[in-house]
Design a protein around this motif. Structure first.
Motif, short mmCIF file in Angstrom:
data_model
loop_
_atom_site.label_atom_id
_atom_site.label_comp_id
_atom_site.label_asym_id
_atom_site.label_seq_id
_atom_site.Cartn_x
_atom_site.Cartn_y
_atom_site.Cartn_z
N UNK A 1 0.83 -1.21 0.00
CA UNK A 1 0.00 0.00 0.00
C UNK A 1 0.87 1.26 0.00
N UNK A 2 1.95 1.24 0.78
CA UNK A 2 2.86 2.37 0.84
C UNK A 2 3.52 2.60 -0.53
N UNK A 3 3.95 1.52 -1.18
CA UNK A 3 4.59 1.62 -2.49
C UNK A 3 3.63 2.21 -3.52
N UNK A 4 2.38 1.73 -3.51
CA UNK A 4 1.39 2.27 -4.44
C UNK A 4 1.12 3.74 -4.16
N UNK A 5 1.06 4.12 -2.90
CA UNK A 5 0.81 5.53 -2.55
C UNK A 5 1.96 6.40 -3.04
N UNK A 6 3.21 5.95 -2.84
CA UNK A 6 4.37 6.71 -3.30
C UNK A 6 4.35 6.86 -4.82
N UNK A 7 4.01 5.78 -5.53
CA UNK A 7 3.95 5.82 -7.00
C UNK A 7 2.90 6.82 -7.46
N UNK A 8 1.72 6.79 -6.84
CA UNK A 8 0.63 7.69 -7.25
C UNK A 8 0.99 9.15 -6.97
N UNK B 1 10.32 8.03 -12.83
CA UNK B 1 10.49 7.30 -11.57
C UNK B 1 9.22 6.53 -11.20
N UNK B 2 8.05 7.16 -11.36
CA UNK B 2 6.81 6.48 -11.01
C UNK B 2 6.52 5.32 -11.97
N UNK B 3 6.85 5.48 -13.25
CA UNK B 3 6.66 4.38 -14.20
C UNK B 3 7.57 3.20 -13.83
N UNK B 4 8.82 3.51 -13.49
CA UNK B 4 9.73 2.44 -13.05
C UNK B 4 9.21 1.78 -11.76
N UNK B 5 8.61 2.60 -10.88
CA UNK B 5 8.03 2.04 -9.66
C UNK B 5 6.87 1.10 -9.95
N UNK B 6 6.04 1.46 -10.94
CA UNK B 6 4.92 0.59 -11.33
C UNK B 6 5.46 -0.72 -11.90
N UNK B 7 6.48 -0.64 -12.76
CA UNK B 7 7.07 -1.85 -13.34
C UNK B 7 7.65 -2.74 -12.25
N UNK B 8 8.38 -2.13 -11.30
CA UNK B 8 8.95 -2.90 -10.19
C UNK B 8 7.86 -3.54 -9.35
N UNK B 9 6.80 -2.78 -9.09
CA UNK B 9 5.68 -3.29 -8.29
C UNK B 9 5.06 -4.52 -8.95
N UNK B 10 4.83 -4.44 -10.27
CA UNK B 10 4.25 -5.58 -11.02
C UNK B 10 5.19 -6.78 -10.98
N UNK B 11 6.50 -6.53 -11.16
CA UNK B 11 7.46 -7.63 -11.14
C UNK B 11 7.51 -8.31 -9.77
N UNK B 12 7.46 -7.51 -8.70
CA UNK B 12 7.47 -8.09 -7.35
C UNK B 12 6.20 -8.89 -7.12
N UNK B 13 5.06 -8.37 -7.59
CA UNK B 13 3.79 -9.11 -7.47
C UNK B 13 3.89 -10.47 -8.15
N UNK B 14 4.43 -10.50 -9.36
CA UNK B 14 4.57 -11.77 -10.09
C UNK B 14 5.52 -12.73 -9.37
#
Length: 197
Positions: A9-16, A158-171
């Motif tokens: 949740x914190x990671x998503x908030x930072x990305x947004x 930075x936020x796009x890279x954060x989204x990509x990292x978030x998706x990769x960690x989820x997978x």
């Protein structure tokens, strides 16, 4: 699991927030500059008022009262945008670039006279430094707008890279969970332990 959920949740908030700030800086660089000046001015006013209250309550040192009053006045000037503080900072950086550029140019000419190839490159870089400094001093407003646009682009990337990292960690988490579930089902991992004394 609650800890991991909180981190997600914190990671998503930072990305947004980063994406929103990046878009705001990119689309509205003038308003971004004014908003930051306003926040900086308000923080100076608050700091000065706290100093004045501290003087009235216990400090009684006239130097802290004078400093606090000056801080409040400076905060009012900055927050009302009489002096766009960021433009002043850009101007100061421009002057510093010119000074360093001239100093390096003198050194570069001496190095070049000593017939070293490095000297020509250093002369070019010094001239570029002087040019950028001169541009920043002569066009503080345009330079500030360009800086905010570049900052906005950087925040968006930075936020796009954060989204990509978030998706990769989820997978990756899903793969690990699946692998553990399969190993438990096949009996490869013992889920019950024995207490050894």
């Amino acid at each position: 699991m609650k800890y991991i959920s909180r981190i997600k949740k914190y990671s998503l908030a930072v990305i947004i927030v980063t994406l929103a700030l990046g878009l705001f800086f990119l689309i509205f660089p003038d308003k971004s500059r004014d908003a930051i000046s306003l926040l900086f001015g308000i923080s100076l006013i608050a700091s000065g008022l706290i100093g004045i209250i501290n003087y009235a309550v216990k400090d009684k040192f006239i130097g802290s009262l004078i400093t606090s009053i000056i801080t409040v006045i400076l905060g009012i000037v900055i927050s009302t945008n009489v002096i766009p503080i960021i433009n002043v900072i850009v101007g100061i950086i421009g002057v510093m670039l010119i000074i360093f550029g001239v100093f390096n140019l003198v050194v570069s000419v001496r190095v070049t006279l000593a017939r070293l190839l490095f000297g020509w490159l250093s002369i070019l870089l010094s001239l570029a430094c002087i040019g950028f400094g001169g541009f920043a001093v002569a066009n503080t407003n345009e330079t500030t707008v360009a800086i905010f646009r570049l900052l906005g682009i950087a925040l968006i990337v930075y936020s796009i890279l954060g989204i990509i990292s978030f998706i990769q960690v989820q997978r990756l988490v899903k793969k690990v969970n699946t692998a553990v579930d399969v190993a438990v089902a096949d009996g490869e991992i013992e889920t019950e332990g024995t207490l050894i004394e």
